[in-house]
Design a protein around this motif. Structure first.
Motif, PDB file in Angstrom:
ATOM      1  N   TRP A 120      79.947  -2.640  99.476  1.00 17.98           N
ATOM      2  CA  TRP A 120      81.366  -3.506  99.469  1.00 17.98           C
ATOM      3  C   TRP A 120      81.112  -4.677  99.238  1.00 17.98           C
ATOM      4  O   TRP A 120      79.958  -5.466  99.260  1.00 17.98           O
ATOM      5  CB  TRP A 120      82.227  -3.113 100.719  1.00 17.98           C
ATOM      6  N   ASP A 121      82.322  -5.626  99.247  1.00 14.37           N
ATOM      7  CA  ASP A 121      82.212  -7.240  98.711  1.00 14.37           C
ATOM      8  C   ASP A 121      81.447  -7.204  97.675  1.00 14.37           C
ATOM      9  O   ASP A 121      80.469  -8.220  97.375  1.00 14.37           O
ATOM     10  CB  ASP A 121      81.772  -8.014  99.777  1.00 14.37           C
ATOM     11  N   VAL A 122      81.340  -6.280  96.458  1.00 13.67           N
ATOM     12  CA  VAL A 122      80.770  -6.337  95.322  1.00 13.67           C
ATOM     13  C   VAL A 122      81.087  -7.588  94.393  1.00 13.67           C
ATOM     14  O   VAL A 122      82.447  -7.758  94.121  1.00 13.67           O
ATOM     15  CB  VAL A 122      80.736  -5.125  94.563  1.00 13.67           C
ATOM     16  N   ASN A 123      80.540  -8.515  93.802  1.00 10.14           N
ATOM     17  CA  ASN A 123      80.731  -9.563  93.102  1.00 10.14           C
ATOM     18  C   ASN A 123      79.832  -9.985  91.855  1.00 10.14           C
ATOM     19  O   ASN A 123      78.483  -9.893  92.261  1.00 10.14           O
ATOM     20  CB  ASN A 123      81.032 -11.017  93.701  1.00 10.14           C
ATOM     21  N   ILE A 124      80.338  -9.888  90.671  1.00 10.34           N
ATOM     22  CA  ILE A 124      79.324 -10.148  89.664  1.00 10.34           C
ATOM     23  C   ILE A 124      79.856 -11.599  88.914  1.00 10.34           C
ATOM     24  O   ILE A 124      80.846 -11.664  88.945  1.00 10.34           O
ATOM     25  CB  ILE A 124      79.507  -9.053  88.452  1.00 10.34           C
ATOM     26  N   ASP A 125      78.809 -12.338  88.855  1.00  6.77           N
ATOM     27  CA  ASP A 125      78.942 -13.611  88.106  1.00  6.77           C
ATOM     28  C   ASP A 125      78.077 -13.775  86.964  1.00  6.77           C
ATOM     29  O   ASP A 125      76.746 -13.778  87.179  1.00  6.77           O
ATOM     30  CB  ASP A 125      78.631 -14.886  89.262  1.00  6.77           C
ATOM     31  N   ILE A 126      78.857 -13.901  85.765  1.00  5.00           N
ATOM     32  CA  ILE A 126      77.848 -14.097  84.574  1.00  5.00           C
ATOM     33  C   ILE A 126      77.968 -15.593  84.257  1.00  5.00           C
ATOM     34  O   ILE A 126      78.848 -16.109  84.133  1.00  5.00           O
ATOM     35  CB  ILE A 126      78.607 -13.086  83.412  1.00  5.00           C
ATOM     36  N   LYS A 127      76.720 -15.873  84.073  1.00  4.77           N
ATOM     37  CA  LYS A 127      76.637 -17.436  83.754  1.00  4.77           C
ATOM     38  C   LYS A 127      75.931 -17.494  82.306  1.00  4.77           C
ATOM     39  O   LYS A 127      74.783 -16.619  82.002  1.00  4.77           O
ATOM     40  CB  LYS A 127      75.696 -18.055  84.811  1.00  4.77           C
ATOM     41  N   GLY A 128      76.175 -18.342  81.491  1.00  6.54           N
ATOM     42  CA  GLY A 128      75.752 -18.852  80.291  1.00  6.54           C
ATOM     43  C   GLY A 128      75.735 -20.152  79.811  1.00  6.54           C
ATOM     44  O   GLY A 128      76.723 -20.589  79.896  1.00  6.54           O
ATOM     45  N   ASP A 129      74.882 -20.699  79.314  1.00  4.99           N
ATOM     46  CA  ASP A 129      74.886 -22.148  78.742  1.00  4.99           C
ATOM     47  C   ASP A 129      75.599 -22.133  77.531  1.00  4.99           C
ATOM     48  O   ASP A 129      75.517 -21.255  76.596  1.00  4.99           O
ATOM     49  CB  ASP A 129      73.451 -22.729  78.539  1.00  4.99           C
ATOM     50  N   GLN A 130      76.483 -23.132  77.385  1.00 10.27           N
ATOM     51  CA  GLN A 130      77.317 -23.395  76.438  1.00 10.27           C
ATOM     52  C   GLN A 130      76.438 -24.433  75.457  1.00 10.27           C
ATOM     53  O   GLN A 130      76.558 -25.343  75.673  1.00 10.27           O
ATOM     54  CB  GLN A 130      78.761 -24.071  76.698  1.00 10.27           C
ATOM     55  N   LEU A 131      76.050 -23.885  74.271  1.00 18.20           N
ATOM     56  CA  LEU A 131      75.314 -24.644  73.359  1.00 18.20           C
ATOM     57  C   LEU A 131      75.948 -25.162  72.090  1.00 18.20           C
ATOM     58  O   LEU A 131      76.662 -24.406  71.364  1.00 18.20           O
ATOM     59  CB  LEU A 131      74.307 -23.984  72.836  1.00 18.20           C
ATOM     60  N   THR A 132      76.269 -26.542  72.191  1.00 15.73           N
ATOM     61  CA  THR A 132      77.051 -27.251  71.007  1.00 15.73           C
ATOM     62  C   THR A 132      76.354 -27.114  69.950  1.00 15.73           C
ATOM     63  O   THR A 132      75.134 -27.254  69.945  1.00 15.73           O
ATOM     64  CB  THR A 132      77.622 -28.655  71.428  1.00 15.73           C
ATOM     65  N   ARG A 133      76.842 -27.257  68.559  1.00 19.13           N
ATOM     66  CA  ARG A 133      76.032 -27.300  67.548  1.00 19.13           C
ATOM     67  C   ARG A 133      76.579 -28.464  66.595  1.00 19.13           C
ATOM     68  O   ARG A 133      77.702 -28.596  66.079  1.00 19.13           O
ATOM     69  CB  ARG A 133      76.577 -25.887  66.641  1.00 19.13           C
ATOM     70  N   ASP A 134      76.006 -29.419  66.970  1.00 18.50           N
ATOM     71  CA  ASP A 134      76.384 -30.751  66.294  1.00 18.50           C
ATOM     72  C   ASP A 134      75.659 -30.995  64.872  1.00 18.50           C
ATOM     73  O   ASP A 134      74.958 -31.876  64.862  1.00 18.50           O
ATOM     74  CB  ASP A 134      75.794 -31.957  67.046  1.00 18.50           C
ATOM     75  N   VAL A 135      76.142 -30.090  63.996  1.00 18.63           N
ATOM     76  CA  VAL A 135      75.872 -30.128  62.664  1.00 18.63           C
ATOM     77  C   VAL A 135      76.567 -31.143  61.933  1.00 18.63           C
ATOM     78  O   VAL A 135      77.704 -30.949  62.088  1.00 18.63           O
ATOM     79  CB  VAL A 135      75.566 -28.712  61.959  1.00 18.63           C
ATOM     80  N   LEU A 136      75.942 -31.776  60.912  1.00 22.91           N
ATOM     81  CA  LEU A 136      76.898 -32.726  59.982  1.00 22.91           C
ATOM     82  C   LEU A 136      77.439 -31.669  58.902  1.00 22.91           C
ATOM     83  O   LEU A 136      76.819 -31.139  58.279  1.00 22.91           O
ATOM     84  CB  LEU A 136      76.043 -33.779  59.259  1.00 22.91           C
TER      85      LEU A 136
END
Length: 195
Positions: free
Chosen positions: A31-47
């Protein structure tokens, strides 16, 4: 979503990060089941030839799974290795830097391990939804920690926290919990603790 209709399966991996192909007999009562999905947001600073930003991408994803289970034994003397293999606690504690249980008479003893080659990892299937439609979250390469709560007059509770590798979510019907232990947890009247 019907949060009361949640099913967790877990199994020890023979190769780190590889799904060991679970079945309904690998189910857990939790019980008290919790899933937390984490991922880095990678910006793409291309010209480019425009001032509009380009879409970001998500880097390596990690899952954190937390849940609680009752603290209970096998129901009889440990007996054989086959009994301990079917024991929910044994596979869950092995993912928290403990070895698989050593049987001595009617007792099972666990010891901490620190050598990476002897650390176990687990895979989890977390089924969310109802019996007609739902989702299956798969976490592989999971290792974690556990906290025990032993309050007088109540049954013991194990609080598990695992971190593992994110896998794509699949549509899946909610499975049953065949083969799950129907043993009731003992009440804590008094206890002793040994390290």
């Amino acid at each position: 979503m019907l949060t009361k209709q949640t099913v967790i399966w877990s199994k020890r991996e023979s190769t780190y990060g590889t799904d060991p192909a679970m079945t309904g007999s690998d189910g857990l009562l939790a019980w008290d089941v919790n899933i937390d999905i984490k991922g880095d947001q990678l910006t793409r600073d291309v010209l480019r030839d425009t001032l509009s930003p380009i879409a970001h991408v998500i880097g390596l994803k990690e899952c954190e799974l937390t849940f609680k289970t009752e603290l209970k034994g096998i129901g009889a003397g440990a007996g054989t290795a086959a009994n301990i293999t079917a024991y929910d606690f044994d596979r869950l504690i092995s993912g928290c830097s403990f070895n698989t249980g050593t049987i001595s008479g009617t007792a099972i003893t666990y010891a901490l391990v620190s050598n990476d080659s002897t650390l176990s990892s687990l895979s989890f299937y977390v089924h969310l939804g109802d019996s007609a439609a739902g989702n299956r979250h798969k976490i592989t390469g999971a290792r974690g920690s556990v906290k025990f709560t032993l309050e007088a007059g109540k049954y013991g509770v194990a609080e598990w926290q695992y971190k593992g590798i994110y896998n794509s979510v699949l549509a899946a019907t909610l499975p049953g919990l065949v083969g799950v232990s129907s043993l009731q947890p003992p009440i804590v009247y008094n206890s002793s603790f040994q390290i």
